[in-house]
Design a protein around this motif. Sequence first.
Motif, mmCIF file in Angstrom:
data_model
loop_
_atom_site.group_PDB
_atom_site.id
_atom_site.type_symbol
_atom_site.label_atom_id
_atom_site.label_comp_id
_atom_site.label_asym_id
_atom_site.label_seq_id
_atom_site.Cartn_x
_atom_site.Cartn_y
_atom_site.Cartn_z
ATOM 1 N N LEU A 99 10.214 -60.749 21.535
ATOM 2 C CA LEU A 99 10.714 -59.446 21.973
ATOM 3 C C LEU A 99 10.701 -58.376 20.888
ATOM 4 O O LEU A 99 10.554 -57.189 21.196
ATOM 5 N N PHE A 103 6.420 -58.345 18.453
ATOM 6 C CA PHE A 103 6.234 -57.667 19.738
ATOM 7 C C PHE A 103 4.785 -57.258 19.979
ATOM 8 O O PHE A 103 4.308 -57.258 21.125
ATOM 9 N N PHE A 106 2.996 -59.347 22.255
ATOM 10 C CA PHE A 106 3.555 -59.570 23.601
ATOM 11 C C PHE A 106 4.005 -58.236 24.231
ATOM 12 O O PHE A 106 5.098 -58.127 24.760
ATOM 13 N N THR A 107 3.152 -57.237 24.175
ATOM 14 C CA THR A 107 3.549 -55.907 24.639
ATOM 15 C C THR A 107 3.638 -55.795 26.160
ATOM 16 O O THR A 107 4.296 -54.888 26.678
ATOM 17 N N GLU A 108 2.972 -56.691 26.890
ATOM 18 C CA GLU A 108 2.941 -56.581 28.351
ATOM 19 C C GLU A 108 3.969 -57.504 29.006
ATOM 20 O O GLU A 108 4.296 -58.568 28.475
ATOM 21 N N ARG A 109 4.418 -57.097 30.182
ATOM 22 C CA ARG A 109 5.350 -57.937 30.946
ATOM 23 C C ARG A 109 4.613 -59.018 31.726
ATOM 24 O O ARG A 109 5.210 -60.016 32.115
ATOM 25 N N ARG A 384 7.030 -61.816 29.820
ATOM 26 C CA ARG A 384 6.101 -61.226 28.867
ATOM 27 C C ARG A 384 4.747 -61.944 28.996
ATOM 28 O O ARG A 384 4.654 -63.047 29.537
ATOM 29 N N LYS A 385 3.710 -61.272 28.466
ATOM 30 C CA LYS A 385 2.379 -61.879 28.440
ATOM 31 C C LYS A 385 1.763 -61.674 27.072
ATOM 32 O O LYS A 385 1.831 -60.562 26.515
ATOM 33 N N LYS A 404 1.441 -66.362 30.121
ATOM 34 C CA LYS A 404 2.660 -65.736 30.631
ATOM 35 C C LYS A 404 3.894 -66.501 30.141
ATOM 36 O O LYS A 404 3.875 -67.725 30.069
ATOM 37 N N ARG A 451 10.667 -52.738 24.537
ATOM 38 C CA ARG A 451 10.623 -52.591 25.994
ATOM 39 C C ARG A 451 11.969 -52.899 26.652
ATOM 40 O O ARG A 451 12.033 -53.186 27.848
#
Length: 509
Positions: A99, A103, A106-109, A384-385, A404, A451
């Motif tokens: 997180l 980060f 892992f910027t995408e949900r 996160r993805k 994911k 995020r």
Amino acid sequence: MYLSCITDWWITPCLIVVVTIVYYFSTSTFKKWEKLNVPYSKPFPLFGNIFNLALCKYHPLVFYKNIYNEFSGHKYGGLYQMRTPYLMVRDPELINNVLIKDFSSFTERGLYKNLDANPLSNNMFYMKNPQWKIIRSKLTPGFTSGKLKLMYDLIRECGDELMKNINDDLIKNNNGVDVADIIEKYSTNVIGICAFGLKLDTINDDKCEFRKYSKEIFKPSLKKVFGQVCLMINPVLVKALKLKDFPKEVTDFFYNVFKETVLYREENKINGKDWVYFFIQARNDLVLNTNLPEHEKFTEEQIIANAIGIFEAGFQTVSSTISHCIYELALNKFIQDKLRQEIHLKLSNNNGQINYELLMDLNYLDMVIAETLRMYPPIIALFRKAIQSYRVPNDSLIIENGQKIIIPVHALHFDSKYYPDPNKFIPERFSTEEKAKRPSGVYLPFGDGPRMCIGKRFAELEMKLAIVEILTKFEVLPSEKTVIPVNYFNNVFTLVPKNGIWLKFKKIN
């Protein structure tokens, strides 16, 4: 007879081929965690680990909690939502890496939306980089403490309406009040005036269109469950079926309301104290600006989608938290009395005035709200993805690009390792001393990192005002209709009470 035998001869091998193809498709992803030597929950063909969840036999929070407990002693574990492999991260240090610290990996949900069928879902919650970062930077100034002070009077008007609503309900029904329903009206009023610039009257008008369509957004339905199952089988299926998040009349209503508000403000040169001003600025900078590079340009729909996204996030988060907080205070009278004592003490030092500064100075109320959010987090899991390969520190596991990830918020909040007696409502867990004893990464009601929820401070202000208003005027007690514990609809991801939250309100002289 001869033709019949030929037909029969073809049926069996065709069936075998079809069954083989279906079985292969249903299980083709199920070797992933075994190959990576990751502990995993044994999957069922096609459904993976969510067979009972897909049948709505229990709430998603039960599912994630069971998986979390299954991986006890491990930093992470593998599971399958239908055919899709997910990595559940349960180690606080690794959660912080995902997180915050790392980060950038892992910027995408990792949450899919068919934007052709749902253009008004194209908001910062689902947007990828760099779009989410651009729109967030434009809207963040609307959530500073300075801007919240300016919006306080708008929220205070809604608080006055809340008190009127409770008084009216008490006249109609002495046996109890549905707190969930009353607070939803309050929350609708606040978001309506702050995000859409509309002074609503949902308190007195149950047929108010804004209230009607806002309820449709969160209304549990089998259609939504079907859409979620299709999504987990394959996003292509969602696209092919053109499944919509909400009925067309709902999206059309919010689209038209917001567009009319913006046009009216621009034509009359009105600069309000609310978020509409910042949406108009974002529209000017990102949509109407002809000098902007093409890859940075936004559409009208995307600006409106973000206004609706703010409404969705703020409405459910606030109404759920306030309702559950009042519920717990009714069940724990000594905590209610202690909180009321703090409020009266601060009021006596503030000429009896409830204002922004007073709300910011209520330390025990902060603890009460924090404990409510621990027990009843608005979002029970974060997603996160990975956007690039990532080696887990001090570990052999490499999280592959595109993987994911699930962070089980509710399960972490109920882990007795971090919160002894997790089923008890104990605000003192959030004293400065107690918080220092816990690792970061185990309290995530608003998420964390770049995020995390943009409206956290606004939501807390709205919550505090409602709770202070109620406790200064009423004692809150269980009624004959109070359900302990609260029962929730199983077919939604959030905590939606099946029968409301009924409590008794006793006026304080």
